[in-house]
Enzyme design. Structure first.
Site, short mmCIF file in Angstrom:
data_model
loop_
_atom_site.label_atom_id
_atom_site.label_comp_id
_atom_site.label_asym_id
_atom_site.label_seq_id
_atom_site.Cartn_x
_atom_site.Cartn_y
_atom_site.Cartn_z
N SER A 164 0.85 -1.19 0.00
CA SER A 164 0.00 0.00 0.00
C SER A 164 0.88 1.24 0.00
O SER A 164 1.64 1.47 0.94
CB SER A 164 -0.89 0.01 1.24
N HIS A 185 -1.30 -1.37 -4.24
CA HIS A 185 -2.55 -1.05 -3.53
C HIS A 185 -2.62 0.47 -3.33
O HIS A 185 -1.71 1.08 -2.79
CB HIS A 185 -2.57 -1.79 -2.20
N ASP A 236 -4.83 3.48 -1.87
CA ASP A 236 -5.88 3.79 -0.90
C ASP A 236 -6.46 5.18 -1.12
O ASP A 236 -5.80 6.18 -0.87
CB ASP A 236 -5.30 3.72 0.53
N MET A 251 -8.98 7.99 0.00
CA MET A 251 -9.75 8.42 1.17
C MET A 251 -10.29 9.83 0.94
O MET A 251 -9.58 10.69 0.41
CB MET A 251 -8.84 8.42 2.41
N HIS A 290 -8.46 0.89 -3.83
CA HIS A 290 -9.35 0.66 -2.69
C HIS A 290 -10.05 1.98 -2.37
O HIS A 290 -9.43 2.89 -1.83
CB HIS A 290 -8.50 0.15 -1.51
N MET A 306 -12.25 4.35 -0.39
CA MET A 306 -12.88 4.63 0.90
C MET A 306 -13.56 5.98 0.74
O MET A 306 -13.09 7.00 1.27
CB MET A 306 -11.82 4.64 2.01
N MET A 325 -11.12 -5.94 5.71
CA MET A 325 -10.31 -5.01 6.50
C MET A 325 -9.98 -5.66 7.84
O MET A 325 -10.87 -6.13 8.55
CB MET A 325 -11.08 -3.70 6.76
N ASP A 363 -6.42 -6.60 4.45
CA ASP A 363 -5.80 -5.27 4.47
C ASP A 363 -5.76 -4.70 5.88
O ASP A 363 -6.80 -4.47 6.48
CB ASP A 363 -6.63 -4.35 3.55
C1 DX5 Z 1 -6.19 1.57 5.68
C2 DX5 Z 1 -5.74 1.15 4.32
C3 DX5 Z 1 -4.63 0.19 4.29
C4 DX5 Z 1 -3.34 0.66 4.91
C5 DX5 Z 1 -2.66 -0.53 5.49
O1 DX5 Z 1 -7.38 2.27 5.57
O2 DX5 Z 1 -6.82 0.57 3.61
O3 DX5 Z 1 -4.39 -0.24 2.95
O4 DX5 Z 1 -2.47 1.29 4.03
O5 DX5 Z 1 -1.57 -0.08 6.18
P1 DX5 Z 1 -0.77 -1.02 7.17
O6 DX5 Z 1 -0.25 -2.16 6.38
O7 DX5 Z 1 0.31 -0.11 7.68
O8 DX5 Z 1 -1.73 -1.44 8.24
ZN ZN Z 2 -6.43 -0.37 1.61
#
Ligand code: DX5
Ligand code: ZN
Length: 227
Positions: free
Chosen positions: A11, A36, A38, A40, A75, A77, A146, A184
């Site tokens: 990620s 990956h 993310d 947000m 991903h 969010m 998650m 994840d």
């Molecule tokens: C959290 C993300 C993850 C995050 C995981 O909302 O969806 O992908 O980057 O990070 P680690 O591996 O540090 O928990």
């Molecule tokens: Zn993620």
């Protein structure tokens, strides 16, 4: 179940945002199977990251030295989902996953993503039920569980995700479809084996990889655990 082909999906949430293209190339050279990404929106989750233009800009960096394209695993969010899902599909995403509780019409959103030529997936928060899967498993290419509450990297793994993983693995097996089971949050060298034993075949890791100077050493150590 047949022996899975494991995928490691670093990620870039934990990468150096000032050097994102270089970071993507480094982690691919280190053996990343997927990137990956993310997304947000400071609404569905209390944090804000990057949008389709950044995905588009990273597309040319998500290629191996011998020219193979490494899938970009977006991903989402975000809420609402549909317009951004389409925008990411047009910006070079290969896989687009979203949280069903963020979409009013989950089946429609899955269809939109697939109509754009991407693989589609659903993401389940630690406390979210998975019953919706019963009705859309035929349209899903990835199930993402998650193992932390979404929004931040570097949190601790929530153990109930293992039980959920076992349950989803059974659903996938009984469907007979080729569906990736991705987990994840909080995945490290010392717990990745447990996650695989619970049925996962695809592993997101942010801080575990980008928090270390040698990305290849971490990815190799993860693969050794999975071997
Ligand atoms: C959290 C993300 C993850 C995050 C995981 O909302 O969806 O992908 O980057 O990070 P680690 O591996 O540090 O928990
Ligand atoms: Zn993620």
């Amino acid at each position: 179940m047949a022996r899975p082909t494991y995928r490691i999906a670093p990620s870039i949430l934990s990468a150096d945002f000032a050097r994102l293209g270089e970071e993507v190339r480094s982690v691919i050279d280190a053996g990343a199977d997927w990137i990956h990404f993310d997304v947000m929106d400071n609404h569905y989750v209390p944090n804000l990251t990057f949008g389709p233009m950044v995905c588009q800009a990273l597309r040319k960096h998500s290629v191996t030295a011998d020219g193979r394209k490494v899938p970009i695993d977006v991903h989402l969010m975000v809420q609402p989902v549909d317009a951004l899902a389409q925008a990411f599909a047009k910006s070079g995403a290969d896989i687009v996953t979203f949280h069903p509780d963020a979409s009013t019409h989950v089946d429609r959103t899955l269809q939109l993503i697939k109509a754009e030529g991407c693989q589609a997936g659903l993401v389940f928060n630690p406390a979210a039920p998975i019953d919706v899967l019963e009705w859309v498993l035929d349209k899903v290419d990835v199930v993402l569980l998650m193992s932390v509450n979404p929004g931040f990297g570097g949190q601790s793994f929530i153990d109930s995700a293992l039980r959920k993983c076992e349950r989803v693995r059974k659903l996938i097996e009984s469907s007979g479809r080729d569906i990736r089971l991705e987990v994840d949050g909080g995945i490290k060298v010392d717990n990745i084996r447990r996650v695989a034993d619970a049925g996962a075949d695809t592993f997101v890791a942010g801080s575990a990889i980008f928090g270390q100077p040698d990305y290849k050493a971490v990815i190799d150590a993860m693969r050794a655990q999975l071997a």
